[in-house]
Scaffold this motif. Structure first.
Motif, short mmCIF file in Angstrom:
data_model
loop_
_atom_site.label_atom_id
_atom_site.label_comp_id
_atom_site.label_asym_id
_atom_site.label_seq_id
_atom_site.Cartn_x
_atom_site.Cartn_y
_atom_site.Cartn_z
N GLY A 184 0.78 -1.23 0.00
CA GLY A 184 0.00 0.00 0.00
C GLY A 184 0.81 1.27 0.00
N PRO A 211 -6.32 4.20 2.33
CA PRO A 211 -6.68 3.91 0.94
C PRO A 211 -5.92 4.81 -0.04
CG PRO A 211 -8.65 4.18 2.30
CD PRO A 211 -7.48 4.64 3.12
N ASP A 212 -5.60 4.27 -1.20
CA ASP A 212 -4.86 5.00 -2.22
C ASP A 212 -5.23 4.40 -3.58
OD1 ASP A 212 -3.03 6.03 -4.03
OD2 ASP A 212 -1.29 5.75 -2.73
N PRO A 213 -5.89 5.15 -4.46
CA PRO A 213 -6.31 4.58 -5.74
C PRO A 213 -5.17 4.28 -6.70
CG PRO A 213 -6.76 6.94 -5.68
CD PRO A 213 -6.33 6.56 -4.30
N ARG A 272 -0.19 10.09 -6.48
CA ARG A 272 -1.29 10.10 -5.52
C ARG A 272 -1.94 11.48 -5.47
NH1 ARG A 272 -0.77 9.15 0.93
NH2 ARG A 272 -2.99 8.99 1.44
N ASP A 296 -2.24 -1.03 -4.96
CA ASP A 296 -3.01 -2.04 -4.25
C ASP A 296 -2.97 -1.79 -2.74
OD1 ASP A 296 -3.79 -4.42 -6.23
OD2 ASP A 296 -1.83 -3.62 -6.84
N PRO A 297 -4.08 -2.03 -2.04
CA PRO A 297 -4.13 -1.74 -0.60
C PRO A 297 -3.28 -2.69 0.22
CG PRO A 297 -6.16 -2.82 -1.30
CD PRO A 297 -5.38 -2.51 -2.55
#
Length: 342
Positions: free
Chosen positions: A88, A115-117, A179, A120-121
């Motif tokens: 993540g 969370p971060d689009p 990000r 992957d988490p």
């Protein structure tokens, strides 16, 4: 029992597997957690990394002998079962799970649980021994939800644009820049990226990460766009001749270090936005607890505080002395110097 990871002058070494994890000296076999320059360095013979990191690793290290694994895919090397699991932190970042002789160790590299689009988490991995970073390993570090931070960034940009001023948001070119791009409101105005950021954006897009349209400053046709744009660049670019193109711009720095009063002032920025690709204190504690590990080894950051706190919680806590830490900042400085004409 033999420790599955020990400290050597070249880096963190797995004795039964005869390989290193994120070595800081050239070695024959290197398992890489992610492509930041303090964890991925040139000169090793063979590299193993998570498949999503291939584009950024090749962009940063050039021609290397690279083997990739999908997240969760396992291989066995000299009797050590090895798999990579999402950390993540940035695109392709991975935790290294090692299983041998009835033990399970996990080396986390750098990680975040928010969370971060763009990646992957984080995936908690059960283990006996967990090797954790401690970059923001102090109780003062507690991140706000991203939605609140990006609302502040977009409000700052819109206000500057309404006054005919560019908004220069400085951040590390790999990971943080992407990000930041994923969270800004592109309807406010054009987005310009520095030459150190653009190739990494391309690697992210090639990996399927959705980013807004961006331009290089040399591609701007209407000079009025330079007075209302958002500029994404590494910190060193803000003090370079490259900045003159944007006139009376407003500057900001996006970093977890902006949590501490005085860092923005010392950096000479108009604003500071708290946005980190590392876990905050509650994130570190929750990640460690989720592993179920009874032994925890702390690396780069606030090591004494973390070790003492974990010991007080009844865990067997120790540390490794590594060379991880601030090299990503220096890498951005070097990239900026090489791309100032862009």
């Amino acid at each position: 029992m033999v420790d599955l990871v020990v400290q050597r002058p070249e880096g963190l070494y797995c004795p039964p597997g005869h390989f290193y994890i994120d070595p800081w000296r050239p070695v024959a076999r290197a398992v890489i957690t992610h492509a930041h320059s303090d964890h991925a360095r040139i000169g090793s013979g063979q590299y193993l990394a998570a498949a999503p990191s291939e584009g950024v690793l090749r962009q940063r290290l050039g021609e290397i002998h690279l083997q990739t694994l999908a997240y969760g895919e396992a291989i066995t090397h000299h009797g050590v079962k090895l798999s990579l699991h999402p950390a993540g932190h940035v695109l392709g970042s991975a935790q290294v799970r090692l299983e041998h002789g009835g033990q399970i160790w996990v080396a986390s590299g750098d990680y975040k649980v928010a969370p971060d689009p763009t990646c992957d988490p984080f995936e908690p991995v059960r283990c006996d021994v967990f090797i954790t970073e401690s970059t923001f390993g102090l109780p003062i570090y507690r991140w706000r939800p991203d939605a609140e931070t990006f609302a502040d960034i977009n409000s700052w940009w819109a206000r500057n644009a309404s006054h005919g001023r560019a908004s220069v948001l400085t951040c590390y070119s790999f990971g943080k820049a992407q990000r930041a791009l994923s969270g800004v409101d592109a309807s406010i105005g054009p987005i310009i990226v520095h030459g150190a950021v653009d190739p990494l954006n391309r690697a992210y897009r090639a990996a399927g990460v959705v980013l807004p349209d961006t331009r290089m400053v040399t591609e701007v046709q209407d000079k009025a766009d330079l007075r209302r744009c958002l500029v994404i660049c590494p910190p060193s670019a803000a003090a370079s001749p490259w900045m003159r193109r944007f006139g009376d711009a407003r500057t900001a720095f996006a970093s977890g270090w902006m949590q501490v009063r005085g860092n923005r002032r010392r950096g000479g920025y108009d604003r500071g936005f708290v946005l980190s690709d590392h876990a905050d204190w509650p994130g570190l504690m929750s990640a460690i607890a989720a592993t179920g590990a009874r032994r925890v080894i702390v690396t780069h950051g606030s090591i004494p505080v973390m070790v003492r706190h974990l010991g007080e919680q009844g865990l067997q806590a120790g540390s490794f002395d590594t060379e991880y830490g601030d090299d990503s900042v220096e890498a951005d400085a070097q990239a900026a110097r090489g791309a100032e004409a862009s």
